[in-house]
Design a protein around this motif. Structure first.
Motif, PDB file in Angstrom:
ATOM      1  N   ASP A 195      35.798  -7.251  15.235  1.00 40.57           N
ATOM      2  CA  ASP A 195      36.400  -5.934  15.397  1.00 40.57           C
ATOM      3  C   ASP A 195      37.847  -5.914  14.900  1.00 40.57           C
ATOM      4  O   ASP A 195      38.731  -5.297  15.518  1.00 40.57           O
ATOM      5  CB  ASP A 195      36.334  -5.494  16.863  1.00 40.57           C
ATOM      6  CG  ASP A 195      34.906  -5.260  17.328  1.00 40.57           C
ATOM      7  OD1 ASP A 195      34.016  -5.120  16.466  1.00 40.57           O
ATOM      8  OD2 ASP A 195      34.675  -5.236  18.550  1.00 40.57           O
ATOM      9  N   GLY A 196      38.077  -6.577  13.784  1.00 43.72           N
ATOM     10  CA  GLY A 196      39.396  -6.597  13.169  1.00 43.72           C
ATOM     11  C   GLY A 196      40.387  -7.552  13.790  1.00 43.72           C
ATOM     12  O   GLY A 196      41.521  -7.665  13.311  1.00 43.72           O
ATOM     13  N   GLN A 197      39.996  -8.251  14.854  1.00 47.23           N
ATOM     14  CA  GLN A 197      40.889  -9.189  15.526  1.00 47.23           C
ATOM     15  C   GLN A 197      40.575 -10.609  15.069  1.00 47.23           C
ATOM     16  O   GLN A 197      39.458 -11.101  15.257  1.00 47.23           O
ATOM     17  CB  GLN A 197      40.746  -9.080  17.042  1.00 47.23           C
ATOM     18  CG  GLN A 197      41.074  -7.703  17.590  1.00 47.23           C
ATOM     19  CD  GLN A 197      40.955  -7.633  19.096  1.00 47.23           C
ATOM     20  OE1 GLN A 197      41.163  -8.624  19.800  1.00 47.23           O
ATOM     21  NE2 GLN A 197      40.614  -6.456  19.625  1.00 47.23           N
ATOM     22  N   GLN A 198      41.554 -11.270  14.456  1.00 49.92           N
ATOM     23  CA  GLN A 198      41.338 -12.631  13.974  1.00 49.92           C
ATOM     24  C   GLN A 198      41.255 -13.594  15.154  1.00 49.92           C
ATOM     25  O   GLN A 198      42.055 -13.530  16.082  1.00 49.92           O
ATOM     26  CB  GLN A 198      42.463 -13.057  13.049  1.00 49.92           C
ATOM     27  CG  GLN A 198      42.246 -14.447  12.455  1.00 49.92           C
ATOM     28  CD  GLN A 198      43.303 -14.820  11.438  1.00 49.92           C
ATOM     29  OE1 GLN A 198      43.751 -13.968  10.677  1.00 49.92           O
ATOM     30  NE2 GLN A 198      43.715 -16.076  11.428  1.00 49.92           N
ATOM     31  N   PHE A 199      40.251 -14.507  15.106  1.00 53.37           N
ATOM     32  CA  PHE A 199      40.136 -15.488  16.188  1.00 53.37           C
ATOM     33  C   PHE A 199      40.002 -16.919  15.685  1.00 53.37           C
ATOM     34  O   PHE A 199      39.931 -17.845  16.491  1.00 53.37           O
ATOM     35  CB  PHE A 199      38.956 -15.135  17.110  1.00 53.37           C
ATOM     36  CG  PHE A 199      37.584 -15.280  16.480  1.00 53.37           C
ATOM     37  CD1 PHE A 199      36.838 -16.437  16.670  1.00 53.37           C
ATOM     38  CD2 PHE A 199      37.039 -14.260  15.713  1.00 53.37           C
ATOM     39  CE1 PHE A 199      35.568 -16.574  16.110  1.00 53.37           C
ATOM     40  CE2 PHE A 199      35.780 -14.383  15.157  1.00 53.37           C
ATOM     41  CZ  PHE A 199      35.042 -15.547  15.353  1.00 53.37           C
ATOM     42  N   HIS A 200      40.003 -17.113  14.358  1.00 52.79           N
ATOM     43  CA  HIS A 200      39.842 -18.473  13.832  1.00 52.79           C
ATOM     44  C   HIS A 200      40.360 -18.493  12.401  1.00 52.79           C
ATOM     45  O   HIS A 200      40.270 -17.493  11.682  1.00 52.79           O
ATOM     46  CB  HIS A 200      38.362 -18.858  13.860  1.00 52.79           C
ATOM     47  CG  HIS A 200      38.066 -20.291  13.519  1.00 52.79           C
ATOM     48  ND1 HIS A 200      38.929 -21.336  13.784  1.00 52.79           N
ATOM     49  CD2 HIS A 200      36.971 -20.868  12.923  1.00 52.79           C
ATOM     50  CE1 HIS A 200      38.382 -22.482  13.394  1.00 52.79           C
ATOM     51  NE2 HIS A 200      37.208 -22.213  12.861  1.00 52.79           N
ATOM     52  N   PHE A 246      49.964 -13.060  14.690  1.00 52.84           N
ATOM     53  CA  PHE A 246      50.526 -14.404  14.573  1.00 52.84           C
ATOM     54  C   PHE A 246      49.531 -15.347  15.225  1.00 52.84           C
ATOM     55  O   PHE A 246      48.940 -15.021  16.250  1.00 52.84           O
ATOM     56  CB  PHE A 246      51.867 -14.451  15.312  1.00 52.84           C
ATOM     57  CG  PHE A 246      52.387 -15.820  15.643  1.00 52.84           C
ATOM     58  CD1 PHE A 246      52.956 -16.618  14.654  1.00 52.84           C
ATOM     59  CD2 PHE A 246      52.350 -16.300  16.944  1.00 52.84           C
ATOM     60  CE1 PHE A 246      53.465 -17.874  14.970  1.00 52.84           C
ATOM     61  CE2 PHE A 246      52.862 -17.554  17.266  1.00 52.84           C
ATOM     62  CZ  PHE A 246      53.419 -18.335  16.271  1.00 52.84           C
ATOM     63  N   GLN A 247      49.310 -16.503  14.607  1.00 51.25           N
ATOM     64  CA  GLN A 247      48.468 -17.477  15.269  1.00 51.25           C
ATOM     65  C   GLN A 247      49.054 -18.861  15.071  1.00 51.25           C
ATOM     66  O   GLN A 247      49.696 -19.145  14.048  1.00 51.25           O
ATOM     67  CB  GLN A 247      47.038 -17.420  14.778  1.00 51.25           C
ATOM     68  CG  GLN A 247      46.832 -17.798  13.339  1.00 51.25           C
ATOM     69  CD  GLN A 247      45.353 -17.832  13.010  1.00 51.25           C
ATOM     70  OE1 GLN A 247      44.773 -18.892  12.858  1.00 51.25           O
ATOM     71  NE2 GLN A 247      44.755 -16.667  12.917  1.00 51.25           N
TER      72      GLN A 247
END
Length: 463
Positions: A239-244, A383-384
């Motif tokens: 859903d457009g949210q980066q997780f990796h 930011f990650q």
């Protein structure tokens, strides 16, 4: 997917069974590509009810293996894939439904399809996106024990060889097992077992679906291969949210070349039953005794788009400017040890994938400066950072980003506590206020306890 052996952390199997909706899930039109992007493949599954997907777009896999390939598709999954419209069909409402079934003797059938094309990759200096809007099988708890839906891509040279995995590369864009409210994103590469991608596990991250659970609603799953930055980077989104993400410099040059220099990738959709991944996430052999059949994965659309030189509206290679200081692109992987100034930090050899050094351990008041970081003209919104912590129980703190001055308020932050050890790494994302232009970036560490709470290996920014 074909060879996954991953373990979940803290997965809890519930006993609730979500009822199958009586109405067909709502389909959405394929969203138009963003400005500068070109659609190179799309299927909206708008065929008539009880029809197979387009044969010009898709190959239907059947049986328990590719002819001459590893048995049970290399994973231990038990179902027989078929081309029956009972297992694989468009629903007449703009969706494709992949439905696992069980006969009276306990034999399972399901479906698996893959694109005819095997050449999906970014244009030189550009970006590739592979995306689908999917509702996972709407079942949880004991009734879901053994379900394994997936949306993924395999290196083109795998087709017809069947034994060059994982060197040719595999991007698991969406995987799920046992009805757990989580999406897994995984990179498989290198050699098996072990190697730079820690096979057969792969380089993996997972998170809960935003808002509604993965099983109860549609969510959009996207993978990006960004060749417009150096080092290049793979990114996973829900859903457009980066997780990796995985950066080119996390693996050796040969491994990277083996999975990126061939003709490209093909895309797959399937629902497996049983196998190593569901077993490892349940601590038992799957399918479990309470599993129920007939819960479909519902696929609204699949698209592949590209941006950049050779695709989209850009007709010349992107220019590269060198910002002041020692900075570079905000969208590359910025190694934590590349700071120019710091307070309270030390460099350490890291055991994280790719080797090199991390900084830390960091505690309240520590900071590091990275001057001249170029965010460009399109705002960064995320930011990650790659972090690890062996902090004692009850000790935690914030990893923050500040621009241009230590006295400025953070534009974003995330909290971190013990991750299982000072070299037990995980990638944590955080939203930030939109940033453009060139800035001095401070990574700061704030805690209410005096003890150190985190190590930092690298960080990056995302549009």
């Amino acid at each position: 997917m074909p060879h996954s052996r991953r373990f979940a952390i803290g997965a809890v199997l519930g006993a609730a069974l979500i009822a199958v909706p009586l109405t067909l899930p709502a389909a959405a039109s394929i969203p138009p590509p963003d400005s500068g992007w070109t659609t190179v493949f799309a299927d909206d599954f708008t065929g008539g009810a009880n029809t197979l997907p387009s044969g010009s777009n898709w190959i239907i896999d059947t049986g328990h293996a590719y002819p001459g390939g590893p048995g049970n598709w290399g994973t231990g999954e038990i179902q027989n894939y078929t081309s029956s419209t009972s297992n694989l069909a468009q629903d007449g409402a703009g969706n494709l439904r992949i439905t696992p079934l069980r006969d009276g003797s306990g034999n399972w059938t399901s479906a698996r399809i893959e694109t005819q094309r095997t050449d999906f990759k970014p244009p030189a200096g550009g970006v590739l996106r592979i995306e689908s809007r999917i509702q996972m099988p709407n079942v949880t708890g004991a009734a879901a024990l053994g379900y394994w839906p997936a949306f993924w891509a395999l290196g083109g040279p795998y087709r017809g060889n069947w034994w060059n995995w994982p060197a040719v590369g595999e991007f698991d864009i969406m995987e799920n097992v046992n009805g757990i409210n989580s999406v897994w994103g995984v990179l498989h590469c290198g050699v098996n077992p072990g190697g730079p991608c820690n096979e057969t596990t792969g380089i993996v991250a997972n998170r809960a679906c935003p808002g509604s659970s993965c099983q109860s609603a549609f969510h959009t799953y996207r993978f990006e291969w960004d060749a417009s930055v150096s080092p290049q980077v793979f990114r996973w989104f829900v859903d457009g949210q980066q997780f990796h993400s995985v950066s080119q410099n996390q693996v050796d040059a040969t491994t990277w070349a083996n999975m990126t220099s061939h003709q490209g990738y093909f895309v797959l959709l399937n629902v497996a039953i049983g196998g190593a991944f569901p077993n490892n996430n349940s601590g038992t052999t799957t399918p479990g005794p309470g599993i129920v059949p007939s819960r479909p994965m519902v696929v609204d659309y699949v698209t592949v788009t590209t941006r950049g030189y050779g695709g989209g509206t850009t007709t010349t290679p992107p220019t590269t400017t060198t910002p002041p200081g020692n900075g570079g692109s905000a969208y590359s992987t910025i190694q934590a040890e590349s700071y120019t100034q710091q307070n309270g930090l030390a460099k350490q050899t890291t055991t994280d994938t790719g080797g090199g050094q991390n900084i830390g351990p960091a505690g309240n008041g520590d900071w590091a400066l990275y001057p001249g970081v170029d965010f460009g003209s399109t705002a960064a919104t995320n930011f990650q950072a790659r972090v690890a912590s062996g902090a004692a129980g009850g000790v935690s703190g914030l990893v923050e980003v500040r621009l241009d001055s230590l006295s400025n308020a953070p534009i974003g932050s995330f909290a971190v506590g013990n991750t299982g050890g000072w070299q037990s790494w995980r990638t944590v994302p955080a939203n930030i206020s939109g940033v453009t232009g060139v800035h001095n970036v401070y990574v700061t560490f704030t805690s209410g306890q005096p003890a150190d709470f985190v190590n930092l290996n690298w960080f990056t920014f995302v549009h």
